[in-house]
Enzyme design. Structure first.
Site, short mmCIF file in Angstrom:
data_model
loop_
_atom_site.label_atom_id
_atom_site.label_comp_id
_atom_site.label_asym_id
_atom_site.label_seq_id
_atom_site.Cartn_x
_atom_site.Cartn_y
_atom_site.Cartn_z
N ASP A 1 4.01 -4.69 4.20
CA ASP A 1 5.29 -4.61 3.99
C ASP A 1 5.75 -6.28 4.67
O ASP A 1 6.69 -6.69 4.16
CB ASP A 1 6.09 -3.62 4.96
N HIS B 1 0.87 -1.25 -0.03
CA HIS B 1 0.07 0.23 -0.08
C HIS B 1 0.99 1.17 0.07
O HIS B 1 2.19 1.22 0.46
CB HIS B 1 -0.81 -0.02 1.22
#
EC number: 3.1.3.62
Length: 463
Positions: free
Chosen positions: A354, A81
């Protein structure tokens, strides 16, 4: 005996010289500072465009986009994102502590410029608890830029009518996907009045009709928690560095330099929070007065600290590495479908997190080199300057792993696979290079059809 002592002294001197060349020792002596990477680097809070600007090898330089023999026929895009606001717990800490430190530092920080003192004196937090985890305006802009970059690379593949889009259950991935899709619609839908309210309403309806699916595949980094195996946390090395005398000295130097008195109970945790706020504001607003409080080596030290945590998350646990097999198994199935059915989708777009990227990179043995910190003869901690695992460049906001399937006429309809990380060609296990025959990849990972079940992986003992 004297000869042996002399040899030991020489060895120590060589070692010290090596440390000075390859390591940065935490010190208050500015003359020991070396030329570090961009001062805008903030670990995983770095913006994609900042990291992209600092990278020297991009796809345009590595790969001939106008290759006449090979035509791209399928694109697999897995991205993190974009820039987001902090989470609720961190926003609450910022609301509670930062106004106090802004007043103290603006009043007592005599070594600061008048401009920085002015900015801190009038500083206010520009977001609140309702913004938690949402993508920022700068994040949407950055996503739009990434979409334009890849559309320029692969315009025929990013046709909005032949794209599948999946996100995690987190709002920040959905908002990133929305911005990416909206950009593609904007590019591909000709209209002379694009900036009118009527056009915006029409475009919103078009994008909302595009099916965006929530996929558990993009939350594999949380799946094992159901089996009582979180496999995350702060390693012993992280704690050793965070609570070291060198870090405490760094905290003391910082507090004295910026006018924070001892009675304020300024801890290393508070200094870390200030650095985190600097990083968020820099990513969100492209500037922050808090960043001016830090010397380059202090930011470098905190970035390395964060990298210890992410590297441990990626390479420190065998389970974390193994669970990313589901992503490669999914890629394998998508490539077979694209190879066998020319009328299938052109592009798969995934938007995750992540921690997902950490596990994927680990599974593919990417960016594995990560030297540990050392101590010099005075007990001062020295941090490695160069390392492959640098989250500022490999997992910034918007980081992406991309695989492109090519049809190459010159090889009797041979299909080939190009693999990229952040627009750079990478070589992964199962391929002889970054652009390899598809069959090499498919054959190498064929075992995943039977050997990649998350439920079984999560029950494995730690390794």
């Amino acid at each position: 005996m004297k000869t042996i002592l002399l040899m030991l002294i020489i060895i120590i001197e060589i070692f010290e010289c090596k440390i000075q060349q390859d390591y940065l020792c935490i010190s208050d002596q500015d003359d020991q500072m070396i030329e570090l990477k961009s001062n805008e680097h903030c670990g995983s809070k770095t913006s994609y465009l900042t990291a992209r600007y600092d990278r020297k090898l991009l796809l345009e330089r590595d790969w001939h986009l106008n290759n006449q023999q090979c035509k791209p026929i399928y694109l697999y895009f897995l991205g993190r994102h974009s820039i987001r606001f902090p989470g609720l717990k961190e926003i609450i800490k910022q609301e509670r502590l930062m106004p106090k430190y802004a007043k103290i530092i603006s009043k007592n920080g005599t070594k600061l410029s008048n401009g920085i003192r002015h900015d801190l004196h009038y500083w206010t937090l520009m977001y609140d608890q309702t913004d938690q985890y949402h993508v920022t305006l700068s994040g949407k802009y950055e996503t739009q830029t990434i979409a334009k970059i890849f559309y320029r690379y692969f315009p025929k593949l990013l046709n909005v009518d032949r794209i599948d889009v999946s996100v995690s259950r987190k709002i920040r991935t959905r908002e990133t996907a929305w911005a990416f899709l909206r950009t593609l619609y904007d590019i591909q839908t000709p209209n002379s009045n694009k900036h009118t309210l009527k056009w915006d309403n029409k475009l919103n309806k078009m994008v909302s009709r595009h099916k965006i699916v929530e996929s558990d595949l993009l939350m594999i980094h949380e799946r094992c928690k159901k089996f009582g195996s979180p496999k995350e946390g702060k390693s012993a090395k992280y704690k050793e560095l965070f609570h070291s005398l060198s870090f405490d000295k760094m905290r003391n130097d910082f507090s004295q330099r910026n006018g924070i008195k001892n009675e304020e109970n300024f801890t290393i945790e508070h200094m870390y929070l200030l650095k985190s706020l600097c990083c968020y504001e820099q990513a969100i607003y492209q500037q922050s007065p808090w960043c001016s409080l830090f010397k380059p080596y202090e930011r470098f030290a905190f970035n390395y600290l964060d990298d210890i945590k992410s590297y441990t998350d990626a390479y420190g646990y065998g389970i974390n590495r193994k669970m990313a097999c589901v992503l490669i198994a999914d890629l394998r199935r998508k490539l077979i479908m694209a190879r066998d059915d020319p009328h299938s989708i052109n592009t798969t777009l995934y938007f995750g997190h992540d921690h997902l990227m950490y596990r994927l990179f680990s599974y593919l043995n990417l960016f594995e080199q990560f030297p540990h910190f050392k101590y010099d003869r005075n007990g001062q901690i020295c941090l490695p300057i160069n390392r492959e695992w640098d989250s500022s460049t490999i997992t910034p906001f918007g980081t992406n792993f991309v695989a492109i399937l090519y049809d190459c006429d010159e090889d009797d309809d041979q299909k080939k696979l190009l693999t990229l990380v952040n627009e750079n060609v990478v070589e992964i296990p199962g391929c002889t290079n970054g652009f390899c025959p598809l069959d090499e990849f498919l054959n190498y990972y064929e075992h995943l059809e039977n050997d990649c079940k998350i439920e079984d992986i999560c029950r494995l003992p730690e390794s």
